[in-house]
Design a protein around this motif. Structure first.
Motif, PDB file in Angstrom:
ATOM      1  N   ARG A   9       0.821  -1.213   0.000  1.00  0.00           N
ATOM      2  CA  ARG A   9       0.000   0.000   0.000  1.00  0.00           C
ATOM      3  C   ARG A   9       0.855   1.264   0.000  1.00  0.00           C
ATOM      4  O   ARG A   9       0.664   2.155  -0.814  1.00  0.00           O
ATOM      5  CB  ARG A   9      -0.950  -0.007   1.188  1.00  0.00           C
ATOM      6  CG  ARG A   9      -1.912   1.151   1.133  1.00  0.00           C
ATOM      7  CD  ARG A   9      -3.028   0.983   2.110  1.00  0.00           C
ATOM      8  NE  ARG A   9      -4.031   2.020   1.888  1.00  0.00           N
ATOM      9  CZ  ARG A   9      -4.956   2.324   2.744  1.00  0.00           C
ATOM     10  NH1 ARG A   9      -5.047   1.662   3.867  1.00  0.00           N
ATOM     11  NH2 ARG A   9      -5.811   3.275   2.488  1.00  0.00           N
ATOM     12  N   CYS A  35      -0.856   1.208   7.680  1.00  0.00           N
ATOM     13  CA  CYS A  35      -1.758   1.066   6.532  1.00  0.00           C
ATOM     14  C   CYS A  35      -2.974   0.227   6.890  1.00  0.00           C
ATOM     15  O   CYS A  35      -4.085   0.509   6.432  1.00  0.00           O
ATOM     16  CB  CYS A  35      -1.014   0.442   5.353  1.00  0.00           C
ATOM     17  SG  CYS A  35       0.175   1.571   4.586  1.00  0.00           S
ATOM     18  N   ALA A  38      -5.291   2.478   8.907  1.00  0.00           N
ATOM     19  CA  ALA A  38      -5.940   3.467   8.044  1.00  0.00           C
ATOM     20  C   ALA A  38      -7.057   2.824   7.225  1.00  0.00           C
ATOM     21  O   ALA A  38      -8.149   3.395   7.086  1.00  0.00           O
ATOM     22  CB  ALA A  38      -4.905   4.109   7.113  1.00  0.00           C
ATOM     23  N   ALA A  39      -6.816   1.637   6.680  1.00  0.00           N
ATOM     24  CA  ALA A  39      -7.835   0.940   5.895  1.00  0.00           C
ATOM     25  C   ALA A  39      -9.028   0.573   6.770  1.00  0.00           C
ATOM     26  O   ALA A  39     -10.190   0.671   6.343  1.00  0.00           O
ATOM     27  CB  ALA A  39      -7.237  -0.314   5.259  1.00  0.00           C
ATOM     28  N   SER A  40      -8.761   0.181   8.005  1.00  0.00           N
ATOM     29  CA  SER A  40      -9.836  -0.173   8.934  1.00  0.00           C
ATOM     30  C   SER A  40     -10.694   1.052   9.265  1.00  0.00           C
ATOM     31  O   SER A  40     -11.926   0.972   9.288  1.00  0.00           O
ATOM     32  CB  SER A  40      -9.234  -0.764  10.207  1.00  0.00           C
ATOM     33  OG  SER A  40     -10.234  -1.118  11.107  1.00  0.00           O
ATOM     34  N   ARG A  41     -10.052   2.185   9.510  1.00  0.00           N
ATOM     35  CA  ARG A  41     -10.794   3.420   9.796  1.00  0.00           C
ATOM     36  C   ARG A  41     -11.656   3.831   8.606  1.00  0.00           C
ATOM     37  O   ARG A  41     -12.815   4.213   8.771  1.00  0.00           O
ATOM     38  CB  ARG A  41      -9.834   4.553  10.150  1.00  0.00           C
ATOM     39  CG  ARG A  41      -9.363   4.540  11.585  1.00  0.00           C
ATOM     40  CD  ARG A  41      -8.663   5.839  11.962  1.00  0.00           C
ATOM     41  NE  ARG A  41      -7.544   6.161  11.095  1.00  0.00           N
ATOM     42  CZ  ARG A  41      -6.293   5.753  11.280  1.00  0.00           C
ATOM     43  NH1 ARG A  41      -5.995   5.000  12.315  1.00  0.00           N
ATOM     44  NH2 ARG A  41      -5.340   6.094  10.441  1.00  0.00           N
ATOM     45  N   GLN A  42     -11.099   3.729   7.402  1.00  0.00           N
ATOM     46  CA  GLN A  42     -11.849   4.097   6.200  1.00  0.00           C
ATOM     47  C   GLN A  42     -13.057   3.182   6.011  1.00  0.00           C
ATOM     48  O   GLN A  42     -14.149   3.649   5.675  1.00  0.00           O
ATOM     49  CB  GLN A  42     -10.957   4.032   4.967  1.00  0.00           C
ATOM     50  CG  GLN A  42      -9.965   5.146   4.874  1.00  0.00           C
ATOM     51  CD  GLN A  42      -9.012   4.969   3.702  1.00  0.00           C
ATOM     52  OE1 GLN A  42      -8.913   3.887   3.118  1.00  0.00           O
ATOM     53  NE2 GLN A  42      -8.302   6.039   3.366  1.00  0.00           N
ATOM     54  N   ALA A  43     -12.874   1.901   6.223  1.00  0.00           N
ATOM     55  CA  ALA A  43     -13.979   0.949   6.059  1.00  0.00           C
ATOM     56  C   ALA A  43     -15.071   1.221   7.090  1.00  0.00           C
ATOM     57  O   ALA A  43     -16.264   1.162   6.770  1.00  0.00           O
ATOM     58  CB  ALA A  43     -13.462  -0.482   6.191  1.00  0.00           C
ATOM     59  N   GLN A  44     -14.670   1.534   8.317  1.00  0.00           N
ATOM     60  CA  GLN A  44     -15.652   1.829   9.367  1.00  0.00           C
ATOM     61  C   GLN A  44     -16.450   3.083   9.018  1.00  0.00           C
ATOM     62  O   GLN A  44     -17.672   3.102   9.152  1.00  0.00           O
ATOM     63  CB  GLN A  44     -14.941   2.007  10.714  1.00  0.00           C
ATOM     64  CG  GLN A  44     -15.872   2.263  11.869  1.00  0.00           C
ATOM     65  CD  GLN A  44     -16.712   1.054  12.234  1.00  0.00           C
ATOM     66  OE1 GLN A  44     -16.504  -0.051  11.756  1.00  0.00           O
ATOM     67  NE2 GLN A  44     -17.691   1.257  13.071  1.00  0.00           N
ATOM     68  N   ARG A  45     -15.771   4.118   8.534  1.00  0.00           N
ATOM     69  CA  ARG A  45     -16.483   5.341   8.130  1.00  0.00           C
ATOM     70  C   ARG A  45     -17.449   5.067   6.984  1.00  0.00           C
ATOM     71  O   ARG A  45     -18.571   5.563   6.966  1.00  0.00           O
ATOM     72  CB  ARG A  45     -15.480   6.407   7.691  1.00  0.00           C
ATOM     73  CG  ARG A  45     -14.804   7.103   8.829  1.00  0.00           C
ATOM     74  CD  ARG A  45     -14.012   8.311   8.344  1.00  0.00           C
ATOM     75  NE  ARG A  45     -13.022   8.641   9.331  1.00  0.00           N
ATOM     76  CZ  ARG A  45     -11.712   8.563   9.148  1.00  0.00           C
ATOM     77  NH1 ARG A  45     -11.218   8.191   7.995  1.00  0.00           N
ATOM     78  NH2 ARG A  45     -10.885   8.855  10.111  1.00  0.00           N
ATOM     79  N   ARG A  46     -16.988   4.279   6.018  1.00  0.00           N
ATOM     80  CA  ARG A  46     -17.823   3.950   4.866  1.00  0.00           C
ATOM     81  C   ARG A  46     -19.077   3.176   5.297  1.00  0.00           C
ATOM     82  O   ARG A  46     -20.184   3.461   4.854  1.00  0.00           O
ATOM     83  CB  ARG A  46     -17.012   3.139   3.855  1.00  0.00           C
ATOM     84  CG  ARG A  46     -17.709   2.904   2.548  1.00  0.00           C
ATOM     85  CD  ARG A  46     -16.853   2.131   1.557  1.00  0.00           C
ATOM     86  NE  ARG A  46     -16.499   0.809   2.061  1.00  0.00           N
ATOM     87  CZ  ARG A  46     -15.269   0.417   2.401  1.00  0.00           C
ATOM     88  NH1 ARG A  46     -14.254   1.242   2.300  1.00  0.00           N
ATOM     89  NH2 ARG A  46     -15.039  -0.789   2.842  1.00  0.00           N
ATOM     90  N   GLN A  49     -21.646   5.420   6.949  1.00  0.00           N
ATOM     91  CA  GLN A  49     -22.332   6.332   6.038  1.00  0.00           C
ATOM     92  C   GLN A  49     -23.559   5.686   5.402  1.00  0.00           C
ATOM     93  O   GLN A  49     -24.527   6.360   5.097  1.00  0.00           O
ATOM     94  CB  GLN A  49     -21.380   6.791   4.922  1.00  0.00           C
ATOM     95  CG  GLN A  49     -20.241   7.653   5.400  1.00  0.00           C
ATOM     96  CD  GLN A  49     -20.708   8.943   6.044  1.00  0.00           C
ATOM     97  OE1 GLN A  49     -21.631   9.570   5.566  1.00  0.00           O
ATOM     98  NE2 GLN A  49     -20.063   9.339   7.128  1.00  0.00           N
TER      99      GLN A  49
END
Length: 79
Positions: A9, A35, A38-46, A49
């Motif tokens: 990544r 990385c 960061a990917a885990s945080r992005q998936a949780q936010r997604r 939503q």
């Protein structure tokens, strides 16, 4: 000798200590710890939503809470 591994990544070479170990076995995760986080945080936010996904997450949380209460508040290894 410290093993060195490249994170696909971020592209950086890092020591094996900077990678999580997989659940079973001695293999290392493909991605470095920063990385992966960061990917885990992005998936949780997604997921939060999307209203349908957020409701599914709340349903799972409610079920866990009921199980904890039924076991007298000890958690029963849910973590």
């Amino acid at each position: 000798m410290t093993a060195v591994k490249r994170c696909p990544r971020c592209g950086q070479r890092k020591s094996a200590a900077e990678f999580y170990r997989r659940r079973r076995g001695r293999l290392l995760s493909s991605y470095c710890q920063p990385c992966t986080r960061a990917a885990s945080r992005q998936a949780q936010r997604r997921r939060r939503q999307d209203p349908a996904a957020a409701e599914r997450l709340r349903a799972v949380d409610r079920l866990r809470q009921r199980r904890r209460r039924a076991m007298g508040g000890h958690g029963g290894g849910d973590r």
